[in-house]
Motif scaffolding. Sequence first.
Motif, PDB file in Angstrom:
ATOM      1  N   GLY A  24      26.374   3.035 -13.143  1.00 26.27           N
ATOM      2  CA  GLY A  24      27.365   2.084 -13.672  1.00 26.27           C
ATOM      3  C   GLY A  24      26.747   0.778 -14.123  1.00 26.27           C
ATOM      4  N   HIS A  25      26.673   0.560 -15.427  1.00 25.49           N
ATOM      5  CA  HIS A  25      26.075  -0.681 -15.936  1.00 25.49           C
ATOM      6  C   HIS A  25      27.026  -1.437 -16.874  1.00 25.49           C
ATOM      7  N   VAL A  31      28.123  -9.132 -16.561  1.00 27.80           N
ATOM      8  CA  VAL A  31      26.718  -9.395 -16.260  1.00 27.80           C
ATOM      9  C   VAL A  31      25.836  -8.479 -17.096  1.00 27.80           C
ATOM     10  N   VAL A  32      24.805  -9.051 -17.728  1.00 29.32           N
ATOM     11  CA  VAL A  32      23.845  -8.210 -18.444  1.00 29.32           C
ATOM     12  C   VAL A  32      23.133  -7.334 -17.423  1.00 29.32           C
ATOM     13  N   PRO A  33      23.245  -6.025 -17.548  1.00 30.00           N
ATOM     14  CA  PRO A  33      22.641  -5.191 -16.509  1.00 30.00           C
ATOM     15  C   PRO A  33      21.110  -5.198 -16.536  1.00 30.00           C
ATOM     16  N   GLY A  34      20.533  -5.454 -17.730  1.00 30.28           N
ATOM     17  CA  GLY A  34      19.063  -5.471 -17.821  1.00 30.28           C
ATOM     18  C   GLY A  34      18.548  -6.723 -17.150  1.00 30.28           C
ATOM     19  N   VAL A  59      17.215  -2.203 -14.793  1.00 29.62           N
ATOM     20  CA  VAL A  59      18.601  -2.213 -15.235  1.00 29.62           C
ATOM     21  C   VAL A  59      19.522  -1.814 -14.088  1.00 29.62           C
ATOM     22  N   LEU A  60      20.449  -2.685 -13.760  1.00 28.68           N
ATOM     23  CA  LEU A  60      21.485  -2.392 -12.767  1.00 28.68           C
ATOM     24  C   LEU A  60      22.224  -1.125 -13.183  1.00 28.68           C
ATOM     25  N   GLY A  61      22.392  -0.241 -12.236  1.00 24.89           N
ATOM     26  CA  GLY A  61      23.126   0.979 -12.539  1.00 24.89           C
ATOM     27  C   GLY A  61      22.294   2.044 -13.202  1.00 24.89           C
ATOM     28  N   VAL A  62      21.025   1.734 -13.465  1.00 25.66           N
ATOM     29  CA  VAL A  62      20.177   2.722 -14.143  1.00 25.66           C
ATOM     30  C   VAL A  62      18.907   3.015 -13.347  1.00 25.66           C
ATOM     31  N   ASN A  63      18.068   1.996 -13.180  1.00 25.62           N
ATOM     32  CA  ASN A  63      16.786   2.312 -12.532  1.00 25.62           C
ATOM     33  C   ASN A  63      16.485   1.424 -11.318  1.00 25.62           C
TER      34      ASN A  63
END
Lengths: 378, 378, 378, 378
Positions: B59-60, B91-94, B120-124
């Motif tokens: 989830g980003h 919020v910018v996830p990166g 990246v939040l929600g990714v890695n």
Amino acid sequence: MMVRAAVLKAVGRLTVEDFPRPMVGSKALLMRVELCGICGTDIHLYHGRLRVPLPIIPGHEFVGRIEEIDDEARSLEVLGHELSEGDLITVVPGTNAFCGTCYYCRFIPQRPNLCQNRRVLGVNMSCQHPPHLYGGWSEYVYVDAGHWWVYKVPEGMPPEVAALTEPMAVSTRALERAFKPGLPTSGEGFSLGSTVVVQGVGPIGLLCVAAARLMGAGTIIAIDALDHRLRMAERMGADHTIDLKAYRTPEERVAEVERLTGGVGADVVIECAGVPSALPEGIMMTRRGGRFIEIGHFTDPGPIEVRPHIICWKDIDILGCWAYPPAQFRRALKALEMGLEAGLPLRELITDRFPVEKAPEALRYAEQRKGLKIAITP
Amino acid sequence: MMVRAAVLKAVGRLTVEDFPRPMVGSKALLMRVELCGICGTDIHLYHGRLRVPLPIIPGHEFVGRIEEIDDEARSLEVLGHELSEGDLITVVPGTNAFCGTCYYCRFIPQRPNLCQNRRVLGVNMSCQHPPHLYGGWSEYVYVDAGHWWVYKVPEGMPPEVAALTEPMAVSTRALERAFKPGLPTSGEGFSLGSTVVVQGVGPIGLLCVAAARLMGAGTIIAIDALDHRLRMAERMGADHTIDLKAYRTPEERVAEVERLTGGVGADVVIECAGVPSALPEGIMMTRRGGRFIEIGHFTDPGPIEVRPHIICWKDIDILGCWAYPPAQFRRALKALEMGLEAGLPLRELITDRFPVEKAPEALRYAEQRKGLKIAITP
Amino acid sequence: MMVRAAVLKAVGRLTVEDFPRPMVGSKALLMRVELCGICGTDIHLYHGRLRVPLPIIPGHEFVGRIEEIDDEARSLEVLGHELSEGDLITVVPGTNAFCGTCYYCRFIPQRPNLCQNRRVLGVNMSCQHPPHLYGGWSEYVYVDAGHWWVYKVPEGMPPEVAALTEPMAVSTRALERAFKPGLPTSGEGFSLGSTVVVQGVGPIGLLCVAAARLMGAGTIIAIDALDHRLRMAERMGADHTIDLKAYRTPEERVAEVERLTGGVGADVVIECAGVPSALPEGIMMTRRGGRFIEIGHFTDPGPIEVRPHIICWKDIDILGCWAYPPAQFRRALKALEMGLEAGLPLRELITDRFPVEKAPEALRYAEQRKGLKIAITP
Amino acid sequence: MMVRAAVLKAVGRLTVEDFPRPMVGSKALLMRVELCGICGTDIHLYHGRLRVPLPIIPGHEFVGRIEEIDDEARSLEVLGHELSEGDLITVVPGTNAFCGTCYYCRFIPQRPNLCQNRRVLGVNMSCQHPPHLYGGWSEYVYVDAGHWWVYKVPEGMPPEVAALTEPMAVSTRALERAFKPGLPTSGEGFSLGSTVVVQGVGPIGLLCVAAARLMGAGTIIAIDALDHRLRMAERMGADHTIDLKAYRTPEERVAEVERLTGGVGADVVIECAGVPSALPEGIMMTRRGGRFIEIGHFTDPGPIEVRPHIICWKDIDILGCWAYPPAQFRRALKALEMGLEAGLPLRELITDRFPVEKAPEALRYAEQRKGLKIAITP
């Protein structure tokens, strides 16, 4: 049959004359004028601020219907439409673009607006010899379709909007000069959400407001001293106005732009006031790294003091903008169509109409800046 | 107190777990999630098509309200707003953009999206260790405001629109890649009046349509196989649609684009379909000298045949578009505001909502492409 | 052990003082200065034309050897080299670029030169408190490698050439501002074969001549009043010179540029004279559609009259150029390497050296413009 | 008097024929050919890979002396020189550029190379009817100076260098496509100090190496399988070569480019090999955010597999490059002059000469790629 036209015989002397209706030659057409706007350039011509070979028939913002057309010219519409008698058309006044042999036509094909042999209907084409009718303040205009850029007006667009094609070409090119390449473009020059200041909202400024709105400006700030212009600017899409009667000094106006832009200054400032002092004032309004577009000085009212240090320190782009390439009419017509669809009050920009016979009165009226766009109509 | 979140434990294994609610550290905040969109990337993550360190909370694309905030973080909002409990934020996830030390951060500051250390939040970002809550399919997200880009949602924007900020950042950057410098810009790349084809109108494609509309595209053509998408594309601003059920071959679709563009092809084609064959098909749809934007392949479904001769002969630009710089969120929020004002149906883009507990069902539903944007909401 | 440095105590008061040699902190290094150039900015600082918090140690164009380095700083060289004691290094004086929080760092990442919190070694960093050594007219400079941009000088480049890195960064950015996008680029802005005028060939102007030569300028015209500068300009690559003693009026100089450019004017004019009147004169020298770069006014010697009409009519770009991004040092070092290989007399640009104790004399000498680049050397 | 010329009568059938020497008409001239290069396009024409109306006299890279000229044509030289009998000239083979009426001539004036009515001497102009001599593999070429772009060769440039004008126009435009706007330009696209890979160093590739060198490339890497080409590439300015005999797989070559670029990849890759597999290989060699120029596929040898994901992820620009605008010859001539001055071995590029009678042998020899540029000379 005779054709009535306003003639600038000499500096300061505008008369009305009758010319013989010309025969339509090969690849040519005769257009019956519906409307022809009065432009600041016309006023400058009247006062002799531009050197052109007089006499001329002024008027370069015209729209009209085909009265007569040579068969060979029927296929010469720019966008590929077939031309017939009765069609509503608008014509790029800068003729013979491109000459194909000057420095700019040869080496800078991107800038046909700089053609050194540019001849402009209603500006620098003498009406002394047949076919005479080389300007728009006339019942008819003679168009040599073999060389000239004739556009059919889109279905449903009223003549009073189509008559804005030429000034809209000026305004859209000003906006396009403000695009700044750079990837990602976020925050550079003009793009979606940008802040745009328009200094001076006469017709060109108003169309800059409209074009900025159509192109996705985020915040548009219009500056002028006249209430009816500021009101129209709001209706064209301005989010804020700065009234010169309320903000009396450059410092106050610059401070107001800063306040409206979070202390940063505008991404883009477009100078449409035609007053030299607008240049240093507009530079002050431009944020560092932003763009200032100089479109308001087609004639020379003299110099103004500028600080080279500010240009250097701001890291800005100051971009002159001279006329437009003939292809710009296509863009301008599209912008007008989009503006109509978006409900912009484009039909109301022409506030006053005068017949050809009253061209001298029309010019005086336009000089007083009482209306917005003034038009000559046979 | 515990926090419920969906956790991707391993490829193909999505569970729901409880984590302890973290203490809010220095310059950090805890956000209560209102909505978090499901993106194609989430589906790819589930199937293991992107290598990331599992477990993660996916989830980003999230929006939520500040539950708790460290005093030092209150002044860290990107646009200068003061942050308080209850504020709606996105919020910018990166995160940690920029790292400041990789090749791109050092030498290509224009491209923070290429930072080699992008997390990246929600990714890695693994959720294995405290504070765990590094993803949006959760009741809460933990945001280290000292390094992350927190934007306050503009007054009056509903959460279901603010939740589109991240995909709108992707879409607006795609459009910005299509701007083509060149003076005069008439007819080059994307600008006022340009013709834009969007291949595939899932959420990213729909937002490309909306952005193109807001930026003054002249003609927008949307292509898809699903009726509800094509209908929504029209409401977002598409002038024409091409239904893959009616135009079954690439040749038929290319011919239809040519028909709609006067035989010339589109100025800009944006590939949002994520299907390899859309690349050569889109190249065929692009007019000579035009721009093709490749935004649809954030993962790798394999290769496709392309003719180098066509690229050469068309003199075109094929431009990859990877993510966006963090400043793009500002542009995206502005675009969403402008879209609301222009009456675009942005509120209807999220068609279905699932609670965190049903994240696995939500993912399956999203894969079937029944709705448009699917969201997780606690 | 004490360190000797020149200190600007107050406007017009430059003394020599001894400071305690600082301990090298975490991620920091101490550099023993080899050479530090004197820049026009230093003269302006002395005369109080820039507001900075005094006292400072002037000098921002320095090169030197690592005397002592914290272990954690050894890996922090910008290009990835390992740093050791004795290495010859040059350092971007603009520190903490980027701050990461100001408007420009956040939203205009392409322009780190516009960072609002830019602190510059040798310019605006007080030497009042330890570690004191924040400027180059000193035996040692203290560099906090964690935040600052340290470049190892390429193998074989002599210190007197490496000391030109900072002014070469200024000059190469000026040239890069002159690139004009547009496809095909033939005839637009600066590219292979373009005509470039450099107004004023002090050190920055001379390096502009060198950079223009290395980048493929076709014709370079240098303008100055001093013979030794004009001779050096020729050796750096100028094809023609215009001596202000022979061409005494702006009109004569503009006419000479026109003669040398086939009547068209220069594609690019770079203002390095720092004299306000060079702005309108340079605009006259620029061909229509060309580019004028304003790099010579880092301080404000006052305003000058400019005609807005000429900017409009010429359709030109007037581009301010403020400092450079820190990555520019990489480009500058490469340009210096290429210049050495091409046989440009870069070693001879530093004509005079003064020890730190004689900094006041050096400054006076530099003001008289007798040599080219004057350097302080311990 | 008869004129001997090579004639492509049908696909695969090249003969030698005699034509009557034409009368020189209005605004025309007759050129006695000195040299005419053989281009890959000629080989493709011979094999029927381009559809053109046969018979034609091949040869579009010609230089020669004016044998006879109409008085009205004497003033029509592009750069303003007066033309006389005996003058060495080179001529843009793409005639009637611009047609002025097609979509590209009207709306994309920046791209005269895309004119839809482009007729090219030596390519698609039938020699069936008088004046017949519309190609360069002939004793004489007939040039209608009223429409065609005639350049006088600069004083002192030998014919064997002037004969490279046409391929140099191709190569310089490829380099110009690689310029990437963006301010500051540091690290973006091609500029001072950039890393450039040239895939395939036949004549076009070699001239790309030369142009990159003249424009200030920092590192140039040439790739080919033939030793004599790689040696010449080094002499033209390549810093490194990659020999396909030593680096046998794409993976090995990509790894070598990465090694030579500090692990980052090349800023710019120019595909001059004309082999489809060079496209995906070159994309792999391009760094993220870099530019790949496709100039090598003027005909269609078929498709190749490409991964859309890589284009997306790399955020790169893949730019097709078709021919050049006629103004490019000016740039090309300047580049050749500068190359001679810089000592590049341009005189040695033409390695073999064949008389018109031996055109068939010349073509076979060229196909075997034994020499570099092969020329026909009467």
